[in-house]
Every structure is written in C-alpha cells, then in structure tokens.
Design an enzyme around this catalytic site. Structure first.
Site, mmCIF file in Angstrom:
data_model
loop_
_atom_site.group_PDB
_atom_site.id
_atom_site.type_symbol
_atom_site.label_atom_id
_atom_site.label_comp_id
_atom_site.label_asym_id
_atom_site.label_seq_id
_atom_site.Cartn_x
_atom_site.Cartn_y
_atom_site.Cartn_z
ATOM 1 N N ASN A 85 43.040 46.111 37.634
ATOM 2 C CA ASN A 85 44.097 46.228 38.639
ATOM 3 C C ASN A 85 45.280 45.290 38.423
ATOM 4 O O ASN A 85 46.050 45.016 39.344
ATOM 5 C CB ASN A 85 43.519 46.168 40.061
ATOM 6 C CG ASN A 85 42.927 44.819 40.418
ATOM 7 O OD1 ASN A 85 42.991 43.874 39.631
ATOM 8 N ND2 ASN A 85 42.359 44.725 41.610
ATOM 9 N N LYS A 103 47.122 39.837 34.822
ATOM 10 C CA LYS A 103 45.774 39.880 34.265
ATOM 11 C C LYS A 103 45.772 40.414 32.820
ATOM 12 O O LYS A 103 46.764 40.980 32.356
ATOM 13 C CB LYS A 103 44.874 40.730 35.175
ATOM 14 C CG LYS A 103 44.631 40.107 36.571
ATOM 15 C CD LYS A 103 43.707 41.000 37.401
ATOM 16 C CE LYS A 103 43.408 40.390 38.762
ATOM 17 N NZ LYS A 103 42.481 41.259 39.550
ATOM 18 N N HIS A 111 46.798 39.492 40.131
ATOM 19 C CA HIS A 111 46.190 38.759 41.252
ATOM 20 C C HIS A 111 47.280 38.111 42.074
ATOM 21 O O HIS A 111 48.258 37.613 41.532
ATOM 22 C CB HIS A 111 45.257 37.655 40.715
ATOM 23 C CG HIS A 111 44.865 36.661 41.793
ATOM 24 N ND1 HIS A 111 43.815 36.890 42.653
ATOM 25 C CD2 HIS A 111 45.422 35.470 42.171
ATOM 26 C CE1 HIS A 111 43.728 35.858 43.505
ATOM 27 N NE2 HIS A 111 44.686 34.994 43.234
ATOM 28 N N GLU A 130 44.645 27.545 44.668
ATOM 29 C CA GLU A 130 44.678 28.276 43.387
ATOM 30 C C GLU A 130 45.770 27.726 42.469
ATOM 31 O O GLU A 130 45.571 27.625 41.247
ATOM 32 C CB GLU A 130 44.889 29.774 43.659
ATOM 33 C CG GLU A 130 43.668 30.406 44.332
ATOM 34 C CD GLU A 130 43.882 31.863 44.753
ATOM 35 O OE1 GLU A 130 44.979 32.413 44.514
ATOM 36 O OE2 GLU A 130 42.936 32.444 45.316
ATOM 37 N N TYR A 169 37.424 32.570 41.204
ATOM 38 C CA TYR A 169 36.793 33.676 41.938
ATOM 39 C C TYR A 169 35.547 33.234 42.699
ATOM 40 O O TYR A 169 34.694 34.061 43.009
ATOM 41 C CB TYR A 169 36.458 34.813 40.967
ATOM 42 C CG TYR A 169 37.655 35.666 40.594
ATOM 43 C CD1 TYR A 169 38.438 36.278 41.576
ATOM 44 C CD2 TYR A 169 37.996 35.886 39.259
ATOM 45 C CE1 TYR A 169 39.525 37.065 41.240
ATOM 46 C CE2 TYR A 169 39.090 36.686 38.913
ATOM 47 C CZ TYR A 169 39.841 37.271 39.924
ATOM 48 O OH TYR A 169 40.925 38.066 39.593
HETATM 49 P P1 DAT Z 1 42.553 41.437 45.657
HETATM 50 O O1 DAT Z 1 42.649 41.219 44.160
HETATM 51 O O2 DAT Z 1 43.300 42.683 46.070
HETATM 52 O O3 DAT Z 1 42.917 40.221 46.457
HETATM 53 P P2 DAT Z 1 39.779 40.825 46.320
HETATM 54 O O4 DAT Z 1 40.206 39.411 46.485
HETATM 55 O O5 DAT Z 1 39.029 41.458 47.432
HETATM 56 O O6 DAT Z 1 41.025 41.775 45.959
HETATM 57 O O7 DAT Z 1 38.850 40.941 45.009
HETATM 58 C C1 DAT Z 1 39.198 40.234 43.838
HETATM 59 C C2 DAT Z 1 39.018 41.151 42.673
HETATM 60 O O8 DAT Z 1 37.664 41.525 42.550
HETATM 61 C C3 DAT Z 1 39.796 42.454 42.793
HETATM 62 O O9 DAT Z 1 41.125 42.344 42.330
HETATM 63 C C4 DAT Z 1 38.976 43.388 41.938
HETATM 64 C C5 DAT Z 1 37.557 42.875 42.119
HETATM 65 N N1 DAT Z 1 36.831 43.638 43.128
HETATM 66 C C6 DAT Z 1 36.965 43.530 44.474
HETATM 67 N N2 DAT Z 1 36.142 44.387 45.102
HETATM 68 C C7 DAT Z 1 35.467 45.052 44.125
HETATM 69 C C8 DAT Z 1 34.473 46.072 44.115
HETATM 70 N N3 DAT Z 1 33.989 46.579 45.246
HETATM 71 N N4 DAT Z 1 34.032 46.511 42.911
HETATM 72 C C9 DAT Z 1 34.500 46.010 41.773
HETATM 73 N N5 DAT Z 1 35.451 45.035 41.696
HETATM 74 C C10 DAT Z 1 35.921 44.569 42.865
HETATM 75 MG MG MG Z 2 41.938 38.388 46.564
#
Ligand code: DAT
Ligand code: MG
Length: 150
Positions: free
Chosen positions: A112, A9, A115, A126, A49
């Site tokens: 973070n 990222k 991805h 994807e 997303y």
């Molecule tokens: P991951 O990236 O661990 O697969 P995810 O698919 O649940 O996590 O979410 C995608 C991204 O969205 C994640 O990397 C960071 C953001 N995100 C997820 N939950 C969030 C939250 N509660 N508040 C802010 N950003 C969030």
């Molecule tokens: Mg995810």
C-alpha cells in the site's frame, strides 16, 4: 503545527513513485523538515510497527518494510496528521478513493505504498525513531509560508 512521519515504502520506491508521492505532499503545502533514503533493519521495523506485534500480518509487514530501500520524511503543517492520511487514502488500496495515493497506485493491503502517522503523539515518536534532532530542520522559514499558513 503538527508533525508526521511519512514512509515511501519499498514497493513505491521500486516502482519509481518516490517523486510523485513527495510531490503530492509538497504541493499540498506540507513542509519537509527531514528526508532520507535508507534500508530499514529488522529492529527498527519491529519498533515502528510495535502496536501490530500481536497481529497475524506482523511478520509479513516487517518483511515487506525491510525488503528494499524506503524514503522517510518528517513533514510539518497545519493538521498534518489528518491532511496526510487523507492524501494517502484508506489502508486497503482497493477501497481507497481515487485521487489518493493508494487509490491511484495500489491494489493490495500488503503493497500500500506509503505510511503516515495516525496521531500527533505517534508522529513525534515515529519521527524520533527515524531521525536524530540534528537531521531535522524544524520550523525553517519557507518563503511561501505566508501563502500556505494563515
Ligand atoms: P495504515 O497504514 O493505513 O495506518 P494500519 O496502521 O492499521 O494502517 O496498519 C499498518 C499496516 O499494516 C498497513 O499499512 C498494512 C498492514 N495491515 C493492516 N491491516 C492488515 C490486515 N488486515 N492484513 C494485512 N496487512 C494489514
Ligand atoms: Mg497506521
């Protein structure tokens, strides 16, 4: 063999962590079958997303991913989905285990670093969002394959 889409990222690219992150997946034995640097446009970010479209953090997530160049990789390997997600660590870096990418380099959920696809089906979708078939070297014979894959 499974395939997964990894995105280094914008924060990770800006912080000079691209090589470190690629190294961790490569050393694990995952095979790189596609890789490029690009600045994601809004349309592609929203498509990537899409499952989070209704979430309150969606707009911020899209703004973050389009804010600077990213490195996208398609990786192939045994149990690639679960293996890469273990290497990446928990979504909230503050809670991610030490030794994971997020646990070693991150603090906040909105920064973070990386991805990784969460299922085989989503990995295929994807990868197709980011790579044409001609940009992938699927199943190329890597000389060490017999020492990584049984
Ligand atoms: P991951 O990236 O661990 O697969 P995810 O698919 O649940 O996590 O979410 C995608 C991204 O969205 C994640 O990397 C960071 C953001 N995100 C997820 N939950 C969030 C939250 N509660 N508040 C802010 N950003 C969030
Ligand atoms: Mg995810």
């Amino acid at each position: 063999m499974e395939r997964t889409l990894i995105i280094v990222k914008p924060d990770a690219v800006q912080r000079g962590l691209t090589g470190e992150i690629i190294k961790r997946f490569e050393q694990r034995g995952l095979k790189i079958i596609g890789m490029k640097l690009l600045q994601v446009n809004k349309e592609l970010a929203e498509k990537h997303y899409d499952v989070h479209r209704e979430r309150p953090f969606f707009a911020g997530l899209v703004d973050y991913i389009i804010s600077a160049p990213v490195v996208v990789m398609a990786l192939e390997g045994t149990d690639a989905i679960v293996a890469t997600r273990a290497t990446i660590g928990a979504t909230k870096p503050a809670e991610a285990a030490a030794g994971t990418i997020r646990g070693d380099y991150g603090l906040e959920i909105g920064r973070n670093l990386v991805h990784g696809s969460d299922s085989v089906e989503n990995g295929e979708i994807e990868i197709a969002n980011f790579f044409t078939e001609a940009e992938l070297c699927g199943g190329w014979p890597r000389d060490v394959d017999g020492w990584v894959f049984e």
